[in-house]
Design a protein around this motif. Structure first.
Motif, PDB file in Angstrom:
ATOM      1  N   SER D 204       0.851  -1.208   0.000  1.00 24.32           N
ATOM      2  CA  SER D 204       0.000   0.000   0.000  1.00 24.32           C
ATOM      3  C   SER D 204       0.881   1.249   0.000  1.00 24.32           C
ATOM      4  O   SER D 204       0.542   2.258  -0.622  1.00 24.32           O
ATOM      5  CB  SER D 204      -0.988  -0.017   1.171  1.00 24.32           C
ATOM      6  OG  SER D 204      -0.356   0.316   2.380  1.00 24.32           O
ATOM      7  N   ARG D 205       2.038   1.167   0.686  1.00 24.20           N
ATOM      8  CA  ARG D 205       2.973   2.303   0.670  1.00 24.20           C
ATOM      9  C   ARG D 205       3.558   2.481  -0.741  1.00 24.20           C
ATOM     10  O   ARG D 205       3.642   3.586  -1.270  1.00 24.20           O
ATOM     11  CB  ARG D 205       4.095   2.040   1.678  1.00 24.20           C
ATOM     12  CG  ARG D 205       4.905   3.241   2.047  1.00 24.20           C
ATOM     13  CD  ARG D 205       5.690   2.965   3.328  1.00 24.20           C
ATOM     14  NE  ARG D 205       6.713   1.946   3.108  1.00 24.20           N
ATOM     15  CZ  ARG D 205       7.036   0.989   3.996  1.00 24.20           C
ATOM     16  NH1 ARG D 205       6.420   0.904   5.163  1.00 24.20           N
ATOM     17  NH2 ARG D 205       7.972   0.125   3.714  1.00 24.20           N
ATOM     18  N   THR D 206       3.927   1.369  -1.345  1.00 24.34           N
ATOM     19  CA  THR D 206       4.529   1.400  -2.681  1.00 24.34           C
ATOM     20  C   THR D 206       3.594   2.017  -3.712  1.00 24.34           C
ATOM     21  O   THR D 206       4.016   2.726  -4.625  1.00 24.34           O
ATOM     22  CB  THR D 206       4.893  -0.036  -3.119  1.00 24.34           C
ATOM     23  OG1 THR D 206       5.701  -0.637  -2.108  1.00 24.34           O
ATOM     24  CG2 THR D 206       5.605  -0.038  -4.451  1.00 24.34           C
ATOM     25  N   PHE D 207       2.301   1.720  -3.607  1.00 25.97           N
ATOM     26  CA  PHE D 207       1.341   2.198  -4.601  1.00 25.97           C
ATOM     27  C   PHE D 207       0.755   3.561  -4.256  1.00 25.97           C
ATOM     28  O   PHE D 207      -0.074   4.082  -5.004  1.00 25.97           O
ATOM     29  CB  PHE D 207       0.215   1.167  -4.787  1.00 25.97           C
ATOM     30  CG  PHE D 207       0.577   0.082  -5.764  1.00 25.97           C
ATOM     31  CD1 PHE D 207       1.459  -0.938  -5.402  1.00 25.97           C
ATOM     32  CD2 PHE D 207       0.082   0.101  -7.059  1.00 25.97           C
ATOM     33  CE1 PHE D 207       1.818  -1.932  -6.306  1.00 25.97           C
ATOM     34  CE2 PHE D 207       0.439  -0.881  -7.966  1.00 25.97           C
ATOM     35  CZ  PHE D 207       1.297  -1.907  -7.596  1.00 25.97           C
ATOM     36  N   GLY D 208       1.174   4.128  -3.145  1.00 24.22           N
ATOM     37  CA  GLY D 208       0.629   5.415  -2.742  1.00 24.22           C
ATOM     38  C   GLY D 208       0.707   6.486  -3.814  1.00 24.22           C
ATOM     39  O   GLY D 208      -0.223   7.286  -3.971  1.00 24.22           O
ATOM     40  N   PHE D 209       1.800   6.493  -4.592  1.00 26.88           N
ATOM     41  CA  PHE D 209       1.962   7.570  -5.593  1.00 26.88           C
ATOM     42  C   PHE D 209       0.829   7.592  -6.616  1.00 26.88           C
ATOM     43  O   PHE D 209       0.521   8.638  -7.185  1.00 26.88           O
ATOM     44  CB  PHE D 209       3.326   7.448  -6.292  1.00 26.88           C
ATOM     45  CG  PHE D 209       3.420   6.351  -7.298  1.00 26.88           C
ATOM     46  CD1 PHE D 209       3.639   5.035  -6.910  1.00 26.88           C
ATOM     47  CD2 PHE D 209       3.298   6.635  -8.663  1.00 26.88           C
ATOM     48  CE1 PHE D 209       3.731   4.019  -7.850  1.00 26.88           C
ATOM     49  CE2 PHE D 209       3.392   5.628  -9.606  1.00 26.88           C
ATOM     50  CZ  PHE D 209       3.600   4.309  -9.195  1.00 26.88           C
ATOM     51  N   LEU D 210       0.196   6.433  -6.862  1.00 26.59           N
ATOM     52  CA  LEU D 210      -0.900   6.407  -7.851  1.00 26.59           C
ATOM     53  C   LEU D 210      -2.184   6.995  -7.276  1.00 26.59           C
ATOM     54  O   LEU D 210      -3.066   7.425  -8.013  1.00 26.59           O
ATOM     55  CB  LEU D 210      -1.131   4.977  -8.345  1.00 26.59           C
ATOM     56  CG  LEU D 210      -0.049   4.441  -9.290  1.00 26.59           C
ATOM     57  CD1 LEU D 210      -0.269   2.953  -9.571  1.00 26.59           C
ATOM     58  CD2 LEU D 210      -0.022   5.220 -10.613  1.00 26.59           C
ATOM     59  N   ALA D 211      -2.287   7.022  -5.937  1.00 28.19           N
ATOM     60  CA  ALA D 211      -3.432   7.682  -5.293  1.00 28.19           C
ATOM     61  C   ALA D 211      -3.139   9.162  -5.095  1.00 28.19           C
ATOM     62  O   ALA D 211      -4.022   9.944  -4.788  1.00 28.19           O
ATOM     63  CB  ALA D 211      -3.740   7.018  -3.952  1.00 28.19           C
ATOM     64  N   ASN D 212      -1.878   9.541  -5.289  1.00 27.98           N
ATOM     65  CA  ASN D 212      -1.423  10.889  -4.941  1.00 27.98           C
ATOM     66  C   ASN D 212      -0.951  11.672  -6.170  1.00 27.98           C
ATOM     67  O   ASN D 212       0.046  12.382  -6.116  1.00 27.98           O
ATOM     68  CB  ASN D 212      -0.296  10.761  -3.898  1.00 27.98           C
ATOM     69  CG  ASN D 212       0.003  12.081  -3.206  1.00 27.98           C
ATOM     70  OD1 ASN D 212      -0.909  12.889  -2.997  1.00 27.98           O
ATOM     71  ND2 ASN D 212       1.267  12.293  -2.864  1.00 27.98           N
TER      72      ASN D 212
END
Lengths: 306, 306, 306, 306
Positions: D204-212
């Motif tokens: 979830s930390r790794t994919f955070g940039f796609l939510a941000n």
């Protein structure tokens, strides 16, 4: 008829008669579900005029798709080679009423014996004949020496009420421009054509010309040229049994055509036309016992084109 | 050899020789692109031992997929009917290297003559033979009376470097569990098998047994039973030309098998084996002039199984 | 309407207006070929009631398949989740009138927005409503605040005369048992449903409830639950543009639905409904300039659900 | 993290935890069959840096296909829009490892998330990077703040020994010319890429940039542009779940990506990245309980992009 042939046929008949029941009656045409499933008949007509039958070979059955060979013959006779611009000559590898390949091939059916191809043949006949139903019937009457042969309204009506798949096929082809007449009228003729009823003996007589290089056996009348006759036979071998055509060639080794009424006609060119009938069908829509019987007869008699 | 046959062949040969060049050389095997595209040869071997050739019939060419009939024959001889649990007997209706139907049929190739089926046959031979390459070669040497026949490393290597589609096919079938050995080894044998080079004369001699009810013409040795021979011939008729099998049956009317090297073998059971060679291929991957030549010969001689 | 939005729209409109003409008018419905191909309009209705239009946004056009969202909404409202036993929710990956996947999925259309699925929805409405045509029209009149809205006989008749592909689809599904009523009657309603004509302004008003969590913007009437609204929007995103649905999501990033009349509706949930209209279609059957315009507006405004 | 969110998650977790076991462990990668099937974890990372987990969210699992989003991100970052000449953006409507559509589309995979597309992405990375394995790992280490993250040899080797289907896919695409490097090397990287192991929290930390909007949550580093970020999210929504993508959009309403290790990542743009893990898969190859859990959380919290 050689005595040895008739003995082989008799033995094969008894063996197959005794086989446990397998397969199912065609149910998608309600009227066909009323047939006695235990029927089994066979009749062979040789090009020297001799003929021989066994079992229920004098009992009428619905010839269904077997009629597609007759409509093709008439259309090929009238139109000649340009016929093949409207329908191809390749095995389909799919079920008899599949729409799959029509989409890839833009409305050109793979061959004249799957439903889509037979419907295009009907359309072609309607374009070239004045009164298609009457003229096609005359043609079959002449081939069969049955001047009173007629369409079966009961069978045709039964299929007309439930033949949604064929309505789909015809309209689909129309959408590609490969049907010229109105779908409804083409289908009306198609259902009538498939409704003919004959006995094994009558069908074997009717198909004799294809075993006899294009000439009627009884009186030698030339129905079609030798070359066209050869080509129709080749088509029956590669495409006569839907997605089981390879299996039939492999096991039986003769050109043939089946119908969902449980009939199968098989031809040994320059020798005979042979018809079997047993109503229960295997999962490919071909007569289960009919195929067994033909395999035994051809294997034991070593009669095959290969 | 009847004089009339040889005259028909000579006339047909001249006619086809004069046809404008059409088709393309196979390019996907780089080595095949180096062949002289104007080559045209034909050779016929009759079951009475007579034979007759014309044109470049003594020039070696890569027989490619024609060899698939020989590997099938050996596998069928060894395994018998259980063979057909691994590969079906139906025309595929698709190109020679299609993966489409493998997915629907869960790794069971439609027939032994498309690439996928031939690869499964190679796998079966590897499971049953100790030194597959050597033993298969022995088998073909015996059929051909060519004790020094050998695989062509040049052709095989050329295909091994570029045969990605076949690597895909073999691994795809393996993923369904219908390949037992290691894909790499199966393909190594497959590419070698397809690399054999022979002349028209040699191929027609090699295939004589299929025209002669399973027995070698030169010395009568029984290679395979009459019944298996009939079935292999039936398979060649329904499946020998990929998605043009129906067309070949329709136009030529004989069982046959083509290769992308431009060769075609055709059989008239109980009569002869005939081989044509012309390297340029039509869009279905079959020799363009080869098919023309066979059509003319069989039409004019009225030699056909139908 | 924020001033910035309207400026972005105006700029995008001028850019797209100036683009060279590309695409083709829909020709398979003859009546649609008579439309002025240079038309270009856009109208946006925000959930706060503000709205803004440009170009030919007050010119009526045939909404065609855009109506499929409305028939789905009504059917979903009536039947609830059991609806999805009759039609699936997956993108089809194929053209709008393909029959291919129907065969694999035994008559269950992949989603309610391809023709086959919309026809099944029509069948479901006919089973649940007394006077389907009247009641569906009432529903759209309420959504659009257009009490006099009516079917266009001219458009519907035009399609009825030439809609062979849809006749094929409906009969094909019927053959699998997934049509309950008579195909002819189902199609009669289907063609009427697709014949509605509205302006960009009217369509954006009609679709406002889908941007407004299921409630009509003008008076807050609850048309459908929040959860159903979300699901219809999800379906528009994954399936609204036939085999170009992925492209639309990728470039525009909003749920939407196109029609062969050249209209497209796109929704920004909790914000607005936007409608563009330009009659020339790309090869996937979606408005060429319509898609360009929507892409520019959403990219420049950074309004997207992603 | 709002308290209300965590309560919804806790309730949903308990409900799903109590559900009867359904689905099957992935068996085609032998190593994956050794996982404890009762594991269930979830972790959510919000763009404000808050995060919240439950169950086995700190237990490592094989992320498998979830990694395809990361390799796509890196390739898109390097190549830009020309990337889409090598792979399309449309849902495939077929299983994850299907070869069917590759044949129709001549070696262009339908999207970068089915195996064929991900393999092409690997090929593209190999062409543009010097030491692909090392550089890709560096990229994921940066995204995840896990400087010691490494490929799992055990998992990669397990798949290399049995991944015949992927060998088939890669060679098939190569035969169309859409793979530039050697198939063996491309697959070696592909299997390594899929072998990464992380916890729910780490993913979830790794994919955070796609939510941000393309920026790393922890330090704001711009990984990819806003526009590219939007497009990757759109692709996850339409193509992230193979032939169940429509269903996931319909039920969950968020962009996401699943892996056969039982993990699913889902993104609520401008809000959070959420990861669930439960090893048993439904028949489409997606985590059974994972989908249930995501549906409950998004439905009860009414958090959805639609």
């Amino acid at each position: 008829m050689h005595t040895s042939y008739s003995r082989i046929i008799e033995n094969a008949f008894e063996e197959v008669k005794a086989l446990p029941d397998a397969g199912e009656l065609a149910t998608y045409i309600p009227e066909l579900a009323n047939v006695d499933p235990s029927k089994l008949g066979m009749h062979m007509t040789c090009i020297d005029g001799n003929h021989f039958g066994i079992g229920d070979d004098l009992h009428k059955f619905s010839i269904q798709s077997i009629a597609k060979v007759l409509s093709l013959t008439l259309a090929y006779k009238i139109v000649g080679e340009p016929l093949w611009e409207r329908v191809d000559v390749e095995p389909s590898g799919t079920k008899f009423d599949s729409l799959l390949l029509l989409e890839s091939y833009k409305g050109i059916p793979r061959n004249p014996f799957i439903n889509s191809g037979a419907i295009v043949i009907c359309d072609i006949l309607m374009t070239h004949l004045k009164d298609t139903k009457v003229e096609f019937l005359e043609f079959v009457r002449e081939l069969s020496d049955l001047p009173k042969l007629n369409y079966s309204d009961k069978i045709a009506d039964s299929e007309k009420r439930t033949g949604y798949r064929n309505v789909a096929l015809c309209n689909f082809i129309k959408s590609f421009g490969n049907i010229t007449n109105e779908p409804e009228e083409v289908l009306d003729f198609y259902f009538d054509m498939c409704s003919l009823e004959m006995t094994c003996q009558e069908v074997s007589r009717t198909f004799g010309f294809l075993a006899n290089e294009g000439c009627k056996i009884s009186d030698g009348t030339k129905i079609i040229t030798k070359n066209k006759c050869k080509r129709i036979n080749a088509l029956m071998l590669t495409c006569g049994f839907y997605d089981e055509s390879g299996e039939f060639a492999f096991r039986v080794g003769l050109p043939g055509k089946s119908g969902v009424g449980g009939g199968i006609v098989a031809l040994y060119p320059k020798n005979y036309a042979m018809v079997v009938w047993s109503p229960k069908l295997n999962k490919h829509g071909n007569s289960y016992k009919g195929m067994e019987l033909l395999e035994k007869v051809t294997t034991h008699s070593e009669m095959s084109i290969f």
